[in-house]
Each structure stands twice: as C-alpha cells, then as structure tokens.
Design a protein around this motif. Structure first.
Motif, PDB file in Angstrom:
ATOM      1  N   HIS A 299      -9.963   8.328 -12.226  1.00 25.05           N
ATOM      2  CA  HIS A 299      -8.712   9.139 -10.995  1.00 25.05           C
ATOM      3  C   HIS A 299      -7.535   9.519 -11.807  1.00 25.05           C
ATOM      4  O   HIS A 299      -7.437   9.830 -13.314  1.00 25.05           O
TER       5      HIS A 299
ATOM      6  N   HIS B 266      -2.861   3.506  -3.097  1.00 22.77           N
ATOM      7  CA  HIS B 266      -2.886   2.532  -3.714  1.00 22.77           C
ATOM      8  C   HIS B 266      -2.648   1.354  -3.522  1.00 22.77           C
ATOM      9  O   HIS B 266      -0.946   0.997  -2.594  1.00 22.77           O
ATOM     10  N   ARG B 267      -2.354  -0.264  -4.444  1.00 18.60           N
ATOM     11  CA  ARG B 267      -2.258  -1.250  -4.263  1.00 18.60           C
ATOM     12  C   ARG B 267      -0.837  -0.767  -5.315  1.00 18.60           C
ATOM     13  O   ARG B 267      -1.548  -0.816  -6.797  1.00 18.60           O
TER      14      ARG B 267
ATOM     15  N   ILE C 219       4.148   8.081  -4.232  1.00 20.98           N
ATOM     16  CA  ILE C 219       4.635   6.421  -4.473  1.00 20.98           C
ATOM     17  C   ILE C 219       5.694   6.005  -4.455  1.00 20.98           C
ATOM     18  O   ILE C 219       5.467   5.120  -3.038  1.00 20.98           O
TER      19      ILE C 219
ATOM     20  N   LEU D  84       1.437   3.120 -10.442  1.00 21.51           N
ATOM     21  CA  LEU D  84      -0.128   3.624 -11.109  1.00 21.51           C
ATOM     22  C   LEU D  84      -0.779   3.594 -11.651  1.00 21.51           C
ATOM     23  O   LEU D  84      -0.417   4.599 -12.648  1.00 21.51           O
TER      24      LEU D  84
ATOM     25  N   TYR E 288      -4.312  10.688 -13.479  1.00 21.32           N
ATOM     26  CA  TYR E 288      -3.443  10.487 -12.412  1.00 21.32           C
ATOM     27  C   TYR E 288      -1.757  11.724 -12.944  1.00 21.32           C
ATOM     28  O   TYR E 288      -2.682  12.512 -14.121  1.00 21.32           O
TER      29      TYR E 288
ATOM     30  N   GLU F 172       2.244  12.819  -7.610  1.00 18.68           N
ATOM     31  CA  GLU F 172       1.768  10.844  -7.189  1.00 18.68           C
ATOM     32  C   GLU F 172       1.715  10.179  -7.436  1.00 18.68           C
ATOM     33  O   GLU F 172       2.452   9.559  -6.843  1.00 18.68           O
TER      34      GLU F 172
ATOM     35  N   GLY G 193       0.379  -0.756  -0.340  1.00 17.33           N
ATOM     36  CA  GLY G 193      -0.163  -0.294  -0.212  1.00 17.33           C
ATOM     37  C   GLY G 193       0.578   0.890   0.532  1.00 17.33           C
ATOM     38  O   GLY G 193       1.749   1.423   0.956  1.00 17.33           O
TER      39      GLY G 193
ATOM     40  N   SER H 275       0.369  -3.172 -10.975  1.00 15.70           N
ATOM     41  CA  SER H 275      -0.498  -2.021  -9.781  1.00 15.70           C
ATOM     42  C   SER H 275      -2.316  -1.848  -9.766  1.00 15.70           C
ATOM     43  O   SER H 275      -2.180  -1.860 -11.073  1.00 15.70           O
ATOM     44  N   ALA H 276      -1.984  -1.108  -9.131  1.00 16.74           N
ATOM     45  CA  ALA H 276      -3.989  -0.738  -9.083  1.00 16.74           C
ATOM     46  C   ALA H 276      -3.770   0.497 -10.310  1.00 16.74           C
ATOM     47  O   ALA H 276      -3.047   0.647 -10.657  1.00 16.74           O
ATOM     48  N   LYS H 277      -5.023   0.039 -10.830  1.00 17.02           N
ATOM     49  CA  LYS H 277      -5.067   0.796 -12.251  1.00 17.02           C
ATOM     50  C   LYS H 277      -7.111   1.718 -12.165  1.00 17.02           C
ATOM     51  O   LYS H 277      -7.312   0.693 -13.032  1.00 17.02           O
ATOM     52  N   PRO H 278      -6.948   2.750 -11.531  1.00 11.76           N
ATOM     53  CA  PRO H 278      -8.294   3.239 -11.126  1.00 11.76           C
ATOM     54  C   PRO H 278      -8.546   3.999 -11.930  1.00 11.76           C
ATOM     55  O   PRO H 278      -7.712   4.214 -13.056  1.00 11.76           O
TER      56      PRO H 278
END
Length: 307
Positions: A84, A19-20, A94, A73, A86, A90, A15, A78-81
C-alpha cells in the motif's frame, strides 16, 4: 497512562475510506443522556505510535468533552496493509470519513507529530469550504514538523526513508526502538520500561514495523506540500494553538521560533521547558491546563459580537 488492554477494550472498528480503523469514542465508553451533545475533540496521534498516546489527557478532557481518537492507517490496531502507498492525503480522508461515520457536526482538533501534518491537510480543506459548511471549532498542535525545514529527523527516520528502509523495517527491534524513542523525551520525563513495552506492543501489532518505511514517506510529503500546509496555518478559519515541549530535538524550541516567524505571534503558544517530543505523555497536566485555557478563550471569541 491507561492500560493498553483497557484501551483496546474501550475501542471499536469502523470502515473508513475502505480500511478498518480502530478508534476510541468516549461517548460509547461511558455515555449518559446528553453526552452526545458535549463539545467534541478529534485527537490525531503521531508517528510511530497510536491513539494510546492520548490516555494521559483522556480522563480530564473526557469529563466535559466527547473525545474521538483513531489509530491512523498503518498504526496501532488499525489495518496495516503491506502493499500500500500510505499518504497524508489518505489519512485525512480517513479522519474525515470517521467524523461522518460518528455524526460529528462541529468539533475541535488536537494533533501531535504526524497527526499535525494530517491536521494541516484537513485544515486546508476546511479553509476552502464556505463558512457555513466549516466544522472545526479550533485546532491545537503539539510537537510536530509543521515546517519541513525545521524538522530534525532522527537517524533512524533518515535510514527508514532511504534505500535501506525496507531492510531496517524488517530488523528493527525493541532495544533499538527504546534507545531512539527515549532520546526525544525530556531529560526528567523519559518513558518507563512498562511504557516502552506498551508502545512497542502497539507498534509491533500485526507486524506493524514492516510498514515503517512506507509510513515515513510523510517527510517527503511535507516538502512537496509545504506551501499548501503553511497556507493552511496562515489562513486558518478557526482559532489555532501551539503547545510545544522545548527540549524536543526533533521539533522543539527551534520549531516554535519558526512558527512565530512565519505564522503568528500570540498568547495561544505555550512552551513547556525541559519537556520533549511527547508533551501529552510527559506532562499531561500541563498540556490539559494550557489547552483548557485556550478552549475557554476560543469560546469567548466565538461569543463576542463582530465590531
């Protein structure tokens, strides 16, 4: 390059900044007593790929370094919201959070493409710290848009950044990706069909291509923050190296010429003729040789007493 299944099995999730984030840490992959004290290298990949880009240089560099390679990200595993915004800022957060999570105190940075821009923002932050709090030992940039005026975006990148970006993200297929992707490689070092399959698998994981038009915002960020990120290079608090594939149509020999004009002219710049945008994939042995020579020189500089 290492098999992507083996690469995924070697990694883990953390985390970071909410985000993961998938990352591979060589200390956990094949650790022995004392390995945690090896000099560390943080490897930051480019657009639109992932940490798997580094597998060509991984076996050699991991012999005597602790290597940490995250998927940023929106990339790889990895997470792909979807909903969001980007940003490079950020992504830098991370990476810094991952460094804290893993307990890295002092480390080198090796970056490529989009990762170069992330590294420039992180370097600006390092430069602003008191000397005693700085963590970076060195930074090496592979082909990337260090200066927005020298970044020759591919047609697909321009379309992604425009009003048709969301539509293009939704319909982009492997065939068009392979054509555009292969065009940035050197004439004798094109990716194989198996490599294209692997790259596309990572890009497509969890619907990754759907966020392409959001990730491509980095091109506008480079223009907006040009002076800050140019200043990071000029005022670097650590040794800086540039390794560049000269045949890259995006950030090739023309970018190196601008680097020498705006930043510095020194022996820490290595140009690789007939190599394209992905030198760590196309010519990993040459990248490792140039990088090791730089690291050795940087270590000597740090040991040298002040005049």
């Amino acid at each position: 390059m290492l098999d992507i299944a083996a690469w995924r099995a070697a990694g883990s999730m953390a985390g970071c900044a909410g985000h993961r984030i998938f990352h591979v840490d060589s200390f956990h992959v094949d650790s022995a007593p004392g390995d945690a004290e090896r000099p560390a290298i943080l490897l930051i990949h480019g657009f639109p790929t992932s940490s798997w880009d580094w597998t060509g240089v991984w076996p050699d560099l991991s012999r005597d370094h602790r290597l940490v390679a995250p998927d940023l990200l929106g990339f790889g595993w990895s997470a792909k919201p979807r909903r969001h915004r980007y940003s490079i800022m950020e992504q830098a957060d991370i990476c810094e959070d991952l460094v804290r999570h893993l307990g890295l105190r002092r480390f080198h940075v090796l970056a490529h493409d989009y990762g170069d821009t992330v590294a420039q923002e992180m370097l600006a932050r390092q430069n602003a710290r008191p000397a005693a709090e700085r963590q970076w030992l060195s930074v090496c940039f592979l082909n990337g848009g260090l200066f927005p005026e020298t970044h020759r975006a591919r047609p697909v990148q321009k379309l992604l950044a425009g009003p048709l970006g969301p539509l293009l993200s939704a319909v982009l297929g492997k065939r068009s990706f392979a054509r555009s992707f292969g065009a940035v490689f050197g004439p004798e070092t094109k990716p194989s069909a198996a490599e294209i399959d692997a790259f596309w698998s990572l890009i497509s994981h969890d619907g990754g291509r759907i966020v392409f038009h959001k990730l491509i915002g980095y091109m506008a960020e480079r223009r907006a923050h040009r002076e800050r990120w140019l200043g990071a290079l000029r005022e670097a608090c650590c040794p800086v190296q540039l390794i560049n594939g000269s045949a890259d149509p995006v950030s090739g020999a023309h970018m190196v010429a601008r680097y020498r004009e705006l930043v510095r002219v020194d022996d820490a710049t290595t140009e690789l003729p007939r190599i394209g945008h992905y030198p760590q994939v196309e010519a990993p042995a040459a990248v490792v040789a140039a990088y090791r020579a730089f690291l050795a020189g940087s270590a000597a500089d740090r040991r040298r007493p002040p005049p």
